[in-house]
Scaffold this motif. Structure first.
Motif, short mmCIF file in Angstrom:
data_model
loop_
_atom_site.label_atom_id
_atom_site.label_comp_id
_atom_site.label_asym_id
_atom_site.label_seq_id
_atom_site.Cartn_x
_atom_site.Cartn_y
_atom_site.Cartn_z
N GLN A 288 -1.35 9.15 -7.66
CA GLN A 288 -0.66 7.87 -7.79
C GLN A 288 -1.44 6.79 -7.06
O GLN A 288 -1.79 6.94 -5.89
CB GLN A 288 0.76 7.97 -7.22
N ARG B 251 -2.33 8.49 -3.35
CA ARG B 251 -1.79 9.73 -2.81
C ARG B 251 -1.72 10.77 -3.92
O ARG B 251 -1.52 10.43 -5.09
CB ARG B 251 -0.42 9.51 -2.17
N ILE C 70 -1.55 2.65 -5.99
CA ILE C 70 -0.68 1.50 -5.76
C ILE C 70 -1.55 0.28 -5.50
O ILE C 70 -2.41 0.30 -4.61
CB ILE C 70 0.27 1.76 -4.58
N ARG D 273 -4.29 3.43 -0.60
CA ARG D 273 -3.78 3.02 -1.91
C ARG D 273 -3.71 4.18 -2.91
O ARG D 273 -3.51 3.95 -4.11
CB ARG D 273 -4.65 1.91 -2.49
N TYR E 202 4.16 15.03 -2.01
CA TYR E 202 2.93 14.28 -1.77
C TYR E 202 2.22 14.92 -0.57
O TYR E 202 2.66 14.77 0.57
CB TYR E 202 3.24 12.82 -1.49
N GLU F 169 -2.47 11.55 1.46
CA GLU F 169 -2.30 10.11 1.38
C GLU F 169 -3.57 9.38 1.83
O GLU F 169 -4.22 9.79 2.78
CB GLU F 169 -1.13 9.63 2.26
N ASP G 89 0.86 -1.17 0.00
CA ASP G 89 0.00 0.00 0.00
C ASP G 89 0.90 1.23 0.00
O ASP G 89 2.12 1.12 -0.16
CB ASP G 89 -0.97 -0.01 1.19
N VAL G 90 0.32 2.42 0.15
CA VAL G 90 1.11 3.64 0.10
C VAL G 90 2.18 3.65 1.19
O VAL G 90 3.34 4.00 0.95
CB VAL G 90 0.20 4.88 0.22
N LYS H 220 6.06 3.86 -0.28
CA LYS H 220 6.50 5.24 -0.56
C LYS H 220 7.99 5.46 -0.34
O LYS H 220 8.51 6.48 -0.75
CB LYS H 220 5.67 6.23 0.25
#
Length: 231
Positions: free
Chosen positions: A160, A105, A162, A103, A97, A100, A22-23, A27
């Protein structure tokens, strides 16, 4: 036997669930990306990029590089009108970023674009001419090279996404300005003697110099590199 199989299945399921990206877990990893849309540009390029996280992943630097050639440009249906050209492209983007979710951001930041389009063409040049319009003593076929240079700056905004399997989908848009100018690299030939090279809707000559508004939009497909880690 059934209880053993159930235990193994439960263990594998829990391991897979724990290892989902996940984020938060992605990241701080490097992300390698491919940009499909530049292949369909008039100045087409095969373009790849890499996103490098900075600090704790709240900032990142992305560098894209692309190369193209008119020989694999689908816009030229008539080979007689296909120019001999190569394209080199670089995009450098700094990301912040600012939002958030698990999944997804969102990011924003400045981008610098540099593109060089190299045209080569054989042209008939008048020699020993009485004036720029002739008459001339004779004509000589010579190879000329004209470079169209593009330097641009954009403010970009994007999202984005993910997936659990470490795949990344990145979509963005941006606005800014670009400076377009052309230079000649034709040895022994004055700029005034070089005729413009025709490419789609535009004529490119060494005397071109424009400063115009610019807009960008597109998406990246990527994959997160490195081992999964929660900390």
């Amino acid at each position: 036997m059934k209880s053993t199989l159930f235990t193994i299945f439960a263990f594998l399921s829990s391991t897979y669930s724990f290892a989902q990206f996940d984020v938060e877990t992605a990241k701080r990893h490097v992300i390698v990306k491919y940009s499909p849309l530049p292949m369909f540009d008039f100045d087409n390029t095969i373009q790849f990029g890499v996103e490098i996280p900075l600090d704790k992943g709240n900032f990142a630097l992305q560098q894209d590089l692309g190369y193209g050639n008119s020989s694999f440009n689908g816009w030229y249906h008539n080979d007689s009108r296909r120019p001999d050209k190569e394209i080199f492209k670089s995009r450098t983007h700094f990301r912040w970023y600012f939002m958030e979710r698990r999944r997804m951001r969102a990011y924003t930041g400045p981008e610098v674009l540099f593109k060089k389009v190299v045209y080569r063409e054989s042209q008939w040049m008048g020699k020993d001419c009485d004036s720029p319009w002739g008459p001339c003593s004779f004509f000589q076929n010579q190879q000329v090279r004209i470079d169209k240079n593009v330097v641009a700056g954009h403010a970009r905004f994007g999202w984005q996404f993910i997936t659990p399997g470490r795949f990344v989908f990145d979509v963005f848009t941006g606005v800014g300005f670009r400076h377009i100018f052309a230079t000649s690299h034709s040895s022994g030939i004055a700029d005034s003697e070089i005729r413009s090279v025709y490419d789609h809707w535009e004529y490119v000559s060494p005397r071109r110099n424009d400063f115009v508004p610019s807009a960008v939009m597109g998406f990246h497909l990527g994959i997160v590199l490195g081992k999964y880690r929660r900390d």
